[in-house]
Design an enzyme around this catalytic site. Structure first.
Site, mmCIF file in Angstrom:
data_model
loop_
_atom_site.group_PDB
_atom_site.id
_atom_site.type_symbol
_atom_site.label_atom_id
_atom_site.label_comp_id
_atom_site.label_asym_id
_atom_site.label_seq_id
_atom_site.Cartn_x
_atom_site.Cartn_y
_atom_site.Cartn_z
ATOM 1 N N ASN A 47 1.657 -6.959 -5.866
ATOM 2 C CA ASN A 47 1.570 -6.055 -7.013
ATOM 3 C C ASN A 47 2.506 -6.468 -8.154
ATOM 4 O O ASN A 47 3.726 -6.434 -7.995
ATOM 5 C CB ASN A 47 1.910 -4.635 -6.552
ATOM 6 C CG ASN A 47 1.730 -3.610 -7.643
ATOM 7 O OD1 ASN A 47 1.161 -3.895 -8.698
ATOM 8 N ND2 ASN A 47 2.217 -2.407 -7.402
ATOM 9 N N LEU B 171 2.743 -4.784 -11.012
ATOM 10 C CA LEU B 171 2.992 -3.642 -11.896
ATOM 11 C C LEU B 171 4.425 -3.134 -11.813
ATOM 12 O O LEU B 171 4.933 -2.548 -12.774
ATOM 13 C CB LEU B 171 2.016 -2.508 -11.573
ATOM 14 C CG LEU B 171 0.553 -2.796 -11.932
ATOM 15 C CD1 LEU B 171 -0.336 -1.639 -11.491
ATOM 16 C CD2 LEU B 171 0.406 -3.043 -13.425
ATOM 17 N N GLU B 172 5.085 -3.322 -10.678
ATOM 18 C CA GLU B 172 6.475 -2.872 -10.567
ATOM 19 C C GLU B 172 7.350 -3.607 -11.573
ATOM 20 O O GLU B 172 8.186 -3.001 -12.246
ATOM 21 C CB GLU B 172 6.985 -3.097 -9.141
ATOM 22 C CG GLU B 172 6.261 -2.258 -8.115
ATOM 23 C CD GLU B 172 6.548 -2.687 -6.690
ATOM 24 O OE1 GLU B 172 6.542 -1.826 -5.807
ATOM 25 O OE2 GLU B 172 6.767 -3.898 -6.461
ATOM 26 N N GLU C 225 0.824 -1.202 0.000
ATOM 27 C CA GLU C 225 0.000 0.000 0.000
ATOM 28 C C GLU C 225 0.861 1.256 0.000
ATOM 29 O O GLU C 225 0.551 2.248 -0.665
ATOM 30 C CB GLU C 225 -0.918 0.012 1.222
ATOM 31 C CG GLU C 225 -1.982 -1.072 1.224
ATOM 32 C CD GLU C 225 -1.467 -2.384 1.781
ATOM 33 O OE1 GLU C 225 -0.267 -2.492 2.082
ATOM 34 O OE2 GLU C 225 -2.283 -3.330 1.897
ATOM 35 N N PRO D 154 11.809 -13.032 0.098
ATOM 36 C CA PRO D 154 10.634 -13.269 0.950
ATOM 37 C C PRO D 154 9.933 -11.972 1.319
ATOM 38 O O PRO D 154 10.572 -10.917 1.471
ATOM 39 C CB PRO D 154 11.230 -13.946 2.186
ATOM 40 C CG PRO D 154 12.526 -14.536 1.718
ATOM 41 C CD PRO D 154 13.042 -13.568 0.691
ATOM 42 N N ARG D 155 8.625 -12.061 1.475
ATOM 43 C CA ARG D 155 7.820 -10.885 1.805
ATOM 44 C C ARG D 155 8.136 -10.349 3.188
ATOM 45 O O ARG D 155 8.183 -9.146 3.410
ATOM 46 C CB ARG D 155 6.332 -11.254 1.718
ATOM 47 C CG ARG D 155 5.363 -10.147 2.113
ATOM 48 C CD ARG D 155 5.341 -9.049 1.099
ATOM 49 N NE ARG D 155 4.265 -8.094 1.376
ATOM 50 C CZ ARG D 155 4.021 -7.040 0.614
ATOM 51 N NH1 ARG D 155 4.746 -6.807 -0.445
ATOM 52 N NH2 ARG D 155 3.032 -6.224 0.918
ATOM 53 N N MET E 142 15.757 -5.544 3.248
ATOM 54 C CA MET E 142 14.534 -4.904 2.786
ATOM 55 C C MET E 142 14.838 -3.784 1.800
ATOM 56 O O MET E 142 15.911 -3.186 1.809
ATOM 57 C CB MET E 142 13.756 -4.338 3.980
ATOM 58 C CG MET E 142 13.342 -5.384 5.009
ATOM 59 S SD MET E 142 12.276 -6.665 4.319
ATOM 60 C CE MET E 142 10.825 -5.676 3.928
ATOM 61 N N GLY E 143 13.864 -3.493 0.952
ATOM 62 C CA GLY E 143 13.954 -2.337 0.063
ATOM 63 C C GLY E 143 14.762 -2.539 -1.200
ATOM 64 O O GLY E 143 15.095 -1.566 -1.888
#
Length: 431
Positions: free
Chosen positions: A341, A343-344, A59, A263-264, A315-316
């Protein structure tokens, strides 16, 4: 009456909730920061900011361009709240250099917590992202006449069905919202069927298409992704890595390259590391690639093996690896969690592979699949599908080009959202 019953249930559950919260932060040190923010004590760093609540990383990535536009075009400060720790870390990465943006955790949905939060920060407006609908927060904002807008709203068939079971609570809550700005006509119809006035619902498109692709900086992937094909699996969830590793190990011998697992959730890094170790293939953690004590024998084996694995345990970095990818698998879609998502990856011109569980991004996935920028697979078909994509360069190029063209074509929701927010704020000032 409905809100009263909901609030009573929340307060009855509060003692148990606090105990679980304390046990949780005792086991997980990263959750100790912002403890009092969860109960309304938010920092007062901005004067009457626009409060934007984005639950987690997905989000936040979608709403980041709108936050920047509110600061630059409307000249207003912004306080970003998140629910997850990963969302908070991502917020710091995006806005670390912007002194007009601050961040905190959203309090639990209790009347007293929301009252304390609003009393401390005195927001000009509250923007809730996608499906972040909290009855007490919305009711408290309505009582204090704070404009409350749902932005980039989406509502899957599954969520709409669940909300319909609690129509006694949901319908009054929706009527307290100032405006609902949704991604598509189907979502608009679902909100209206739940009790919202059609005049308050506007279809503005998805902000996810207005994502900003960062300029290519230093290629952090160069040293850890040697020459050869690169299959990046982003935002993977429980059980997915097993299937992905199995498919990678069974690919034809002519496929040589690197499987990148991202991993998320960071708390699963060690779990996924164990799976990589069990695969029998050479693998590395990204965090270890710059360690001075890294044994050279392991590094050489990794670099020269025709089939290797990289676990991104930082991360990131997902967009960096998407840029390097030849094929992208978007996680949460083989596992029944609704998908993340795509779309990235599509915006970067990458062919996208997803599992059948894409209900969080139904419209986006349908559009990408329609232009053949995305292929939906299953556990049974995963090996066949990834084999075809990794061995057919022409197919990869066609899919990637189609996906990038769709993203470019669908842009524009950002301007429409910004105009709607500006008009709502002006109307609120005029009342």
């Amino acid at each position: 009456m409905a809100l009263f019953v909901y609030t009573c249930l929340c307060y009855l559950a509060l003692p148990i909730g606090i105990i679980f919260h304390l046990l949780f932060i005792w086991r997980r040190a990263e959750f100790r920061r912002g403890f009092w923010q969860r109960y309304g004590w938010l920092p007062q760093k901005q004067h009457q900011p626009v409060l934007v609540h984005a639950a987690s990383v997905g989000e936040l990535n979608a709403i980041a361009p709108l936050i920047k536009a509110i600061v630059s075009d409307l000249k207003l400060p912004v306080l970003v709240t998140t629910t997850s720790v990963t969302g908070q870390l991502r917020c710091q990465q995006i806005f670390a250099g912007n002194n007009r943006v601050s961040w905190a955790y959203l309090p639990v949905d209790l009347g007293v917590s929301n009252w304390l939060m609003l009393r401390r920060i005195k927001p000009r407006a509250v923007l809730l992202v996608e499906t972040e609908l909290w009855p007490n927060l919305i009711a408290t904002c309505a009582r204090q006449k704070v404009p409350t807008i749902l932005v980039n709203g989406r509502l899957s068939a599954r969520s709409a069905k669940a909300y319909a079971r609690f129509s006694w609570l949901v319908a009054p809550m929706l009527k307290k919202l100032t405006r609902i700005l949704v991604q598509d006509e189907i979502t608009a119809q679902r909100f209206v069927s739940l009790g919202e006035q059609a005049s308050k619902v506007s279809v503005l498109g998805s902000l996810k298409y207005d994502l900003v692709i960062p300029d290519r900086e230093l290629d952090i992937t160069n040293s850890v992704v040697p020459e050869g094909l690169c299959w990046v699996c982003g935002s993977t969830r429980v059980s997915e890595e097993v299937a992905l590793l199995q498919a990678w190990g069974q690919l034809p011998q002519q496929v040589k390259g690197t499987l990148v697992l991202v991993p998320r959730h960071p708390q699963r890094f060690d779990e996924v590391a164990d799976l990589c170790q069990q695969s029998g293939l050479p693998w590395l953690r990204y965090s270890q690639t710059h360690a001075e004590n890294q044994p050279s024998a392991i590094t050489n084996e990794y670099k020269h093996h025709p089939r290797r694995i990289l676990l991104v345990d930082s991360m990131g970095l997902l967009m960096h690896f998407y840029r390097r990818a030849d094929v992208v698998f978007v996680g949460g879609s083989l596992a029944n969690t609704g998908g993340h998502n795509p779309l990235e990856a599509a915006a970067l011109g990458k062919p996208v592979l997803m599992g059948p569980h894409c209900f969080n991004f139904t419209q986006v996935c349908d559009q990408l699949e329609k232009v053949q920028g995305l292929r939906v697979t299953t556990n049974a078909c995963l090996l066949e599908d990834i084999t075809q994509l990794l061995t057919d360069q022409s197919l990869r190029h066609t899919m990637g080009t189609a996906g990038a063209a769709l993203v470019d074509q669908q842009k524009g929701a950002l301007k429409r959202h910004l105009l709607a927010i500006e008009n709502t704020l002006e109307q609120a000032l005029g009342e």
